[in-house]
Design a protein around this motif. Structure first.
Motif, PDB file in Angstrom:
ATOM      1  N   LYS A   1       3.950  -1.892   3.062  1.00  0.00           N
ATOM      2  CA  LYS A   1       2.712  -1.741   3.837  1.00  0.00           C
ATOM      3  C   LYS A   1       2.988  -1.864   5.335  1.00  0.00           C
ATOM      4  O   LYS A   1       2.425  -1.121   6.140  1.00  0.00           O
ATOM      5  CB  LYS A   1       1.690  -2.788   3.388  1.00  0.00           C
ATOM      6  CG  LYS A   1       1.148  -2.468   2.004  1.00  0.00           C
ATOM      7  CD  LYS A   1       0.071  -3.440   1.586  1.00  0.00           C
ATOM      8  CE  LYS A   1      -0.494  -3.014   0.229  1.00  0.00           C
ATOM      9  NZ  LYS A   1      -0.661  -4.114  -0.693  1.00  0.00           N
ATOM     10  N   ALA A   2       3.851  -2.786   5.691  1.00  0.00           N
ATOM     11  CA  ALA A   2       4.164  -2.987   7.114  1.00  0.00           C
ATOM     12  C   ALA A   2       4.830  -1.741   7.691  1.00  0.00           C
ATOM     13  O   ALA A   2       4.498  -1.290   8.792  1.00  0.00           O
ATOM     14  CB  ALA A   2       5.072  -4.204   7.278  1.00  0.00           C
ATOM     15  N   ILE A   3       5.735  -1.174   6.928  1.00  0.00           N
ATOM     16  CA  ILE A   3       6.445   0.029   7.410  1.00  0.00           C
ATOM     17  C   ILE A   3       5.440   1.167   7.623  1.00  0.00           C
ATOM     18  O   ILE A   3       5.472   1.864   8.630  1.00  0.00           O
ATOM     19  CB  ILE A   3       7.553   0.462   6.407  1.00  0.00           C
ATOM     20  CG1 ILE A   3       8.645  -0.606   6.351  1.00  0.00           C
ATOM     21  CG2 ILE A   3       8.157   1.807   6.790  1.00  0.00           C
ATOM     22  CD1 ILE A   3       9.626  -0.445   5.201  1.00  0.00           C
ATOM     23  N   ARG A   4       4.532   1.316   6.663  1.00  0.00           N
ATOM     24  CA  ARG A   4       3.530   2.383   6.750  1.00  0.00           C
ATOM     25  C   ARG A   4       2.695   2.214   8.027  1.00  0.00           C
ATOM     26  O   ARG A   4       2.416   3.143   8.749  1.00  0.00           O
ATOM     27  CB  ARG A   4       2.625   2.332   5.526  1.00  0.00           C
ATOM     28  CG  ARG A   4       2.062   3.703   5.152  1.00  0.00           C
ATOM     29  CD  ARG A   4       1.225   3.629   3.883  1.00  0.00           C
ATOM     30  NE  ARG A   4       1.962   3.241   2.703  1.00  0.00           N
ATOM     31  CZ  ARG A   4       1.470   2.479   1.715  1.00  0.00           C
ATOM     32  NH1 ARG A   4       0.268   1.990   1.789  1.00  0.00           N
ATOM     33  NH2 ARG A   4       2.204   2.194   0.667  1.00  0.00           N
TER      34      ARG A   4
ATOM     35  N   ILE B   1      15.303  -1.853   9.533  1.00  0.00           N
ATOM     36  CA  ILE B   1      14.543  -0.692   9.051  1.00  0.00           C
ATOM     37  C   ILE B   1      14.410   0.295  10.208  1.00  0.00           C
ATOM     38  O   ILE B   1      13.990  -0.089  11.305  1.00  0.00           O
ATOM     39  CB  ILE B   1      13.137  -1.123   8.556  1.00  0.00           C
ATOM     40  CG1 ILE B   1      13.266  -2.214   7.469  1.00  0.00           C
ATOM     41  CG2 ILE B   1      12.361   0.079   8.027  1.00  0.00           C
ATOM     42  CD1 ILE B   1      11.957  -2.825   7.034  1.00  0.00           C
ATOM     43  N   ASP B   2      14.766   1.536   9.941  1.00  0.00           N
ATOM     44  CA  ASP B   2      14.712   2.588  10.969  1.00  0.00           C
ATOM     45  C   ASP B   2      13.367   2.626  11.679  1.00  0.00           C
ATOM     46  O   ASP B   2      12.327   2.678  11.019  1.00  0.00           O
ATOM     47  CB  ASP B   2      14.899   3.979  10.315  1.00  0.00           C
ATOM     48  CG  ASP B   2      16.357   4.248  10.051  1.00  0.00           C
ATOM     49  OD1 ASP B   2      17.192   3.488  10.563  1.00  0.00           O
ATOM     50  OD2 ASP B   2      16.637   5.218   9.311  1.00  0.00           O
ATOM     51  N   GLY B   3      13.413   2.624  12.991  1.00  0.00           N
ATOM     52  CA  GLY B   3      12.205   2.852  13.775  1.00  0.00           C
ATOM     53  C   GLY B   3      11.213   1.706  13.796  1.00  0.00           C
ATOM     54  O   GLY B   3      10.089   1.872  14.272  1.00  0.00           O
ATOM     55  N   VAL B   4      11.606   0.558  13.278  1.00  0.00           N
ATOM     56  CA  VAL B   4      10.679  -0.568  13.213  1.00  0.00           C
ATOM     57  C   VAL B   4      11.380  -1.815  13.752  1.00  0.00           C
ATOM     58  O   VAL B   4      12.524  -2.101  13.386  1.00  0.00           O
ATOM     59  CB  VAL B   4      10.253  -0.824  11.744  1.00  0.00           C
ATOM     60  CG1 VAL B   4       9.329  -2.019  11.659  1.00  0.00           C
ATOM     61  CG2 VAL B   4       9.581   0.400  11.154  1.00  0.00           C
ATOM     62  N   HIS B   5      10.687  -2.556  14.628  1.00  0.00           N
ATOM     63  CA  HIS B   5      11.309  -3.762  15.167  1.00  0.00           C
ATOM     64  C   HIS B   5      11.174  -4.917  14.174  1.00  0.00           C
ATOM     65  O   HIS B   5      10.078  -5.147  13.642  1.00  0.00           O
ATOM     66  CB  HIS B   5      10.645  -4.139  16.505  1.00  0.00           C
ATOM     67  CG  HIS B   5      11.495  -5.094  17.306  1.00  0.00           C
ATOM     68  ND1 HIS B   5      11.592  -6.428  17.004  1.00  0.00           N
ATOM     69  CD2 HIS B   5      12.320  -4.888  18.349  1.00  0.00           C
ATOM     70  CE1 HIS B   5      12.428  -7.012  17.848  1.00  0.00           C
ATOM     71  NE2 HIS B   5      12.881  -6.084  18.681  1.00  0.00           N
ATOM     72  N   PRO B   6      12.266  -5.649  13.930  1.00  0.00           N
ATOM     73  CA  PRO B   6      12.207  -6.744  12.954  1.00  0.00           C
ATOM     74  C   PRO B   6      11.052  -7.724  13.208  1.00  0.00           C
ATOM     75  O   PRO B   6      10.388  -8.179  12.271  1.00  0.00           O
ATOM     76  CB  PRO B   6      13.557  -7.453  13.127  1.00  0.00           C
ATOM     77  CG  PRO B   6      14.471  -6.419  13.667  1.00  0.00           C
ATOM     78  CD  PRO B   6      13.630  -5.481  14.480  1.00  0.00           C
ATOM     79  N   GLN B   7      10.802  -8.014  14.477  1.00  0.00           N
ATOM     80  CA  GLN B   7       9.770  -9.013  14.790  1.00  0.00           C
ATOM     81  C   GLN B   7       8.374  -8.546  14.350  1.00  0.00           C
ATOM     82  O   GLN B   7       7.572  -9.353  13.853  1.00  0.00           O
ATOM     83  CB  GLN B   7       9.764  -9.281  16.281  1.00  0.00           C
ATOM     84  CG  GLN B   7       9.232 -10.664  16.602  1.00  0.00           C
ATOM     85  CD  GLN B   7       9.360 -10.965  18.074  1.00  0.00           C
ATOM     86  OE1 GLN B   7      10.316 -10.533  18.723  1.00  0.00           O
ATOM     87  NE2 GLN B   7       8.413 -11.687  18.625  1.00  0.00           N
TER      88      GLN B   7
END
Ligand code: PMP
Length: 404
Positions: A398-401, A337-343
């Motif tokens: 929600k996590a992305i937000r 996901i763009d701009g978000v670390h998987p962890q």
């Protein structure tokens, strides 16, 4: 299929994680265990516990019969021609190492070539690197295209009279790609090379017929098939196994030992030194029976529905890139996901009781191929539901937000 009834067979699915019902979407790492498997472990330790093969007392005989019955179930499960072609191992990793250390050391010479693929798990890379380095053989790699499929035209070019072995994964644990292993095997055989199939991810989801595939080796792990950890199998064609040198030395694998000379046991025992994970092999049988009772076709149908629903839901989220969009996939959805670390996503999902895997999935070269450090991986089993995928999609949203 009655998924609710299936869920009731898996006691762990009733537990709460951080106050939420567990949503277990890490099945490619290990599957959960039905009560029949857990009961078999308890039954073994409460009723049968004894060392196998050696004793003449009742417990030893009963333990041996239960331990060996799994070999017959496995033979049938992958349609091997002979029960002695089923070598018990700790899992896929040990099966591949067994072939590398015995067959590889005996048969590879300077300038020989081994072909693997760009989507291998580390366990199907490192053993070949070790043995190729030792024997001055060359390791070649079938590349992966943008969709996460093997580029077979390059495979054709890599194959030559120098190729001695091709070792490829049946289903990628990192992307879910189902590889065309029958084609890969036939092409290798045409050049006189042997083929090992890493079946860690395929044995639960696809019908396996080693005679029809005509593979020379096939490695699998019980824990990916509703069975216990610490148990697995290596299938090998009988004449090839017979010609291979032994692996570990010790009890069980010998016929006679003197200080001057040791002679070795028959197949499969010549490769099974020491006291094995008896309880785990005993409990592997009900896992195989569980899959057989459900039927692979039914399992696959449900998992395919989960996968396509999850793919649709996750793709709808902003900035998602699916890693692995092969035409043929089994049960794995990997994405970034763009701009978000998987962890960070993994941690926030866990707070909602949702278990996914994040990272390189023991396939670092594949991650390098896609220029990413890792992915978020949701992997499905027959007990997962569409509602759980809705929870995943909602949790991701929600996590992305929160993270952006
Ligand atoms: N190959 C693949 C494709 C896998 O997914 C795994 C397990 N993640 C392995 C090999 C190794 O299996 P094990 O750890 O059970 O030996």
């Amino acid at each position: 299929m009655d998924i609710e009834a299936i869920r009731n067979d898996f006691p762990i699915l009733n537990r709460l994680v951080k106050g939420h019902p567990l949503v277990y979407l890490d099945n490619a790492a290990t599957s959960q265990k039905p009560a029949a498997v857990i009961d078999a472990l308890v039954y073994y330790y409460t009723q049968l516990n004894a060392n196998v093969h050696r004793g003449i007392h009742t417990l030893a005989e009963e333990a041996t019969a239960a331990f060996e019955a799994t070999r017959d179930a496995l033979r049938q499960f992958i349609n091997a021609a002979h029960r002695e072609e089923i070598i018990y191992t700790k899992g896929t990793t040990e099966g591949i190492n067994l072939v590398a250390y015995t067959w590889g050391r005996k048969n590879l010479q300077e300038g020989d070539e081994v072909i693997i693929s760009g989507m291998e798990h580390h366990s199907n890379i490192v053993p070949w690197q070790i043995v190729c380095e030792e024997k001055k053989a060359v390791l070649k790699v079938i590349p992966v295209n943008e969709k996460g499929e093997l580029i077979l035209e390059v495979y054709d070019q890599l194959l030559s009279e120098r190729t001695k072995l091709v070792s490829v994964v049946h289903v990628s644990n990192a992307m879910g790609t189902i590889n065309p292993v029958k084609t890969i095997i036939d092409k290798a055989h045409a050049k006189g090379a042997l083929v090992l199939i890493d079946g860690a991810q395929s044995s639960m989801h696809l019908d396996i017929d080693v005679q029809e595939l005509d593979c020379d080796f096939f490695a699998l792990s019980a824990h990916k098939m509703f069975g216990p950890t610490g148990a697995g199998a290596l299938y090998g064609k009988k004449h090839i196994l017979e010609a291979m040198p032994v692996f570990n030395g010790g009890g069980e694998m010998i016929k006679e030992v003197t200080f001057e000379k040791t002679t070795y046991n028959e197949l499969p025992y010549k490769f099974e030194a020491g006291t094995p994970n008896i309880a785990d092999f005993v409990a592997f049988k009900p896992a195989i029976e569980y899959i057989n009772t459900l039927g692979k076709e039914n399992i696959r149908k449900h998992e395919d529905e989960l996968l396509s629903y999850a793919t649709r839901k996750v793709t709808e989220l902003e900035g998602v890139r699916i890693i692995g969009e092969a035409a043929e996939k089994a049960s794995v959805l990997s994405f970034v996901i763009d701009g978000v670390h998987p962890q960070d996503i993994g941690i926030l999902l866990d707070n909602k009781g949702i278990a996914v895997r994040t990272g390189h999935h023991c396939a670092e070269p594949l991650m390098n191929r896609f220029c990413i450090p890792g992915t978020i991986r949701a992997s499905f089993a027959v007990y997962n539901t569409l509602e759980e995928i809705d929870k995943l999609a909602d949790g991701l949203k929600k996590a992305i937000r929160l993270l952006r």
